[in-house]
Design a protein around this motif. Structure first.
Motif, PDB file in Angstrom:
ATOM      1  N   ASN A 130       3.217  -0.190  16.014  1.00  0.00           N
ATOM      2  CA  ASN A 130       2.343  -1.361  15.883  1.00  0.00           C
ATOM      3  C   ASN A 130       1.399  -1.234  14.698  1.00  0.00           C
ATOM      4  O   ASN A 130       1.080  -2.226  14.033  1.00  0.00           O
ATOM      5  N   THR A 131       0.962  -0.009  14.408  1.00  0.00           N
ATOM      6  CA  THR A 131       0.115   0.221  13.238  1.00  0.00           C
ATOM      7  C   THR A 131       0.894  -0.053  11.959  1.00  0.00           C
ATOM      8  O   THR A 131       0.391  -0.694  11.024  1.00  0.00           O
ATOM      9  N   LEU A 132       2.147   0.422  11.916  1.00  0.00           N
ATOM     10  CA  LEU A 132       2.991   0.163  10.753  1.00  0.00           C
ATOM     11  C   LEU A 132       3.256  -1.329  10.607  1.00  0.00           C
ATOM     12  O   LEU A 132       3.265  -1.865   9.482  1.00  0.00           O
ATOM     13  N   LEU A 133       3.473  -2.009  11.708  1.00  0.00           N
ATOM     14  CA  LEU A 133       3.778  -3.440  11.670  1.00  0.00           C
ATOM     15  C   LEU A 133       2.683  -4.216  10.951  1.00  0.00           C
ATOM     16  O   LEU A 133       2.966  -5.094  10.122  1.00  0.00           O
ATOM     17  N   LYS A 134       1.435  -3.894  11.224  1.00  0.00           N
ATOM     18  CA  LYS A 134       0.329  -4.588  10.582  1.00  0.00           C
ATOM     19  C   LYS A 134       0.352  -4.370   9.074  1.00  0.00           C
ATOM     20  O   LYS A 134       0.056  -5.279   8.297  1.00  0.00           O
ATOM     21  N   PHE A 135       0.724  -3.150   8.648  1.00  0.00           N
ATOM     22  CA  PHE A 135       0.776  -2.845   7.220  1.00  0.00           C
ATOM     23  C   PHE A 135       1.960  -3.557   6.568  1.00  0.00           C
ATOM     24  O   PHE A 135       1.868  -4.007   5.418  1.00  0.00           O
ATOM     25  N   LEU A 136       3.080  -3.653   7.281  1.00  0.00           N
ATOM     26  CA  LEU A 136       4.236  -4.359   6.747  1.00  0.00           C
ATOM     27  C   LEU A 136       3.939  -5.851   6.567  1.00  0.00           C
ATOM     28  O   LEU A 136       4.456  -6.489   5.650  1.00  0.00           O
TER      29      LEU A 136
END
Length: 336
Positions: A130-136
């Protein structure tokens, strides 16, 4: 990473390489890619090649030059604009992804694009994903993510939708066998280990393991016990020969897989398909077994092996499991 491994990956994934070259030629570099494919397909090698192409100072016809300062530092693993993340223990944690984002948000030591590679991306825990998703969703500047995975479906659908998917094909088995024999592995052992794994390095290591050599030999003896001995003799073989070597669950599973390959070989020999077998050194013996077994008998035996593997994962007592397997296979023997 050896140059030989890289070259094998590039040769076996020509369609993928051409697609990446087309992306570079059109100057339509995406902010995120997923490279998915089976173990041994060369995902890390292809990611390295693509990273070189993105950062090369003097690419020739959409191929990295291999001689510029950037290419050389990528080879040495010292390029400051590249970051690789791997699982910390069993999974990739939120803190690791936060660290990636922090580094990618800073001004790089080098001008140009930054690239971060996440190996075994399917092992990101929920917080990390979920943290990566926000950055993507909100990438900053010239940043490209490359996610590597053996299991595309294990990634969050929302991550899948924000990345371009690049699917790699498994290396051709015959090609892997040829490479193994060039490295000193016998043709028969190469034929066996390439059914255990599609990863050429893992296959080579397996071929060098004395314990695996012993398991292979033991399985062939078990086939003879099933086909040639009485039930009491076959059961004695399980007690005296099989169980001492197959102490752990993983060992037993490996042995059952090898037994399955042996009986698939017997079916293949009966059908005249000699080229595909796992034990080419047993062709004469398996031919004899194929003559005296009807297809219906072989079907019963293969089904019994598959059921045994299933029960092994259900934590059935291994001694009882193997004894039942042997008896079932002998009772299913039909003569023609």
């Amino acid at each position: 990473m050896s140059e030989a491994i890289l070259n094998r990956a590039l040769q076996s994934q020509q369609q993928v390489i051409q697609r990446l070259q087309a992306i570079h030629k059109r100057k339509r570099i995406g902010h995120a890619y997923i490279f998915d494919g089976p173990t041994g397909a060369g995902k890390e090698e292809i990611a390295r090649h693509f990273t070189k192409l993105l950062l090369c100072m003097d690419p020739k016809e959409n191929v990295p030059c291999e001689t510029c300062h950037s290419c050389k530092r990528i080879d040495s693993g010292n390029h400051p604009n590249i970051l690789t993340i791997r699982p910390d223990g069993q999974d990739i944690k939120k803190e690791q992804i936060e660290n990636v984002i922090q580094i990618m948000a800073k001004k790089g030591f080098e001008e140009g694009r930054k690239v971060y590679v996440i190996a075994n991306a399917e092992r990101m825990n929920g917080f990390a994903a979920n943290t990566l998703l926000k950055f993507l969703e909100e990438p900053e500047g010239e940043v490209t993510a490359i996610l590597l995975t053996d299991s595309y479906t294990s990634l969050l659908p929302t991550i899948q939708s924000r990345c371009q998917r690049i699917s790699l094909q498994p290396m051709n088995r015959e090609e892997i066998m040829e490479k193994l024999t060039e490295r000193g592995v016998t043709a028969s052992m190469a034929a066996t280990v390439t059914l255990m794994t599609a990863d050429i390095e893992a296959a080579y290591e397996l071929a060098q393991e004395e314990s695996f050599v012993q398991k292979r030999r033991l399985v062939l003896k078990l086939v003879e016990a099933i086909e040639q001995r009485s039930p009491s003799e076959a059961l004695l073989f399980i007690q005296t020969d099989w169980l001492p070597l197959m102490k752990e669950k993983n060992d037993c599973e490996q042995g059952i897989d090898l037994l399955l390959f042996a009986y698939r070989d017997i079916v293949a020999v009966k059908a005249g398909l000699h080229e595909t077998i796992a034990y080419p050194d047993q062709l004469e013996t398996f031919t004899r077994h194929s003559v005296k077994n009807a297809y219906s008998s072989l079907t019963v035996k293969i089904d019994a092996i598959l059921q045994a593997k299933k029960r092994l994962h259900q934590n059935m007592n291994r001694t009882l499991l193997l004894e039942q397997l042997v008896l079932t296979m002998q009772e299913g023997l039909l003569f023609v």
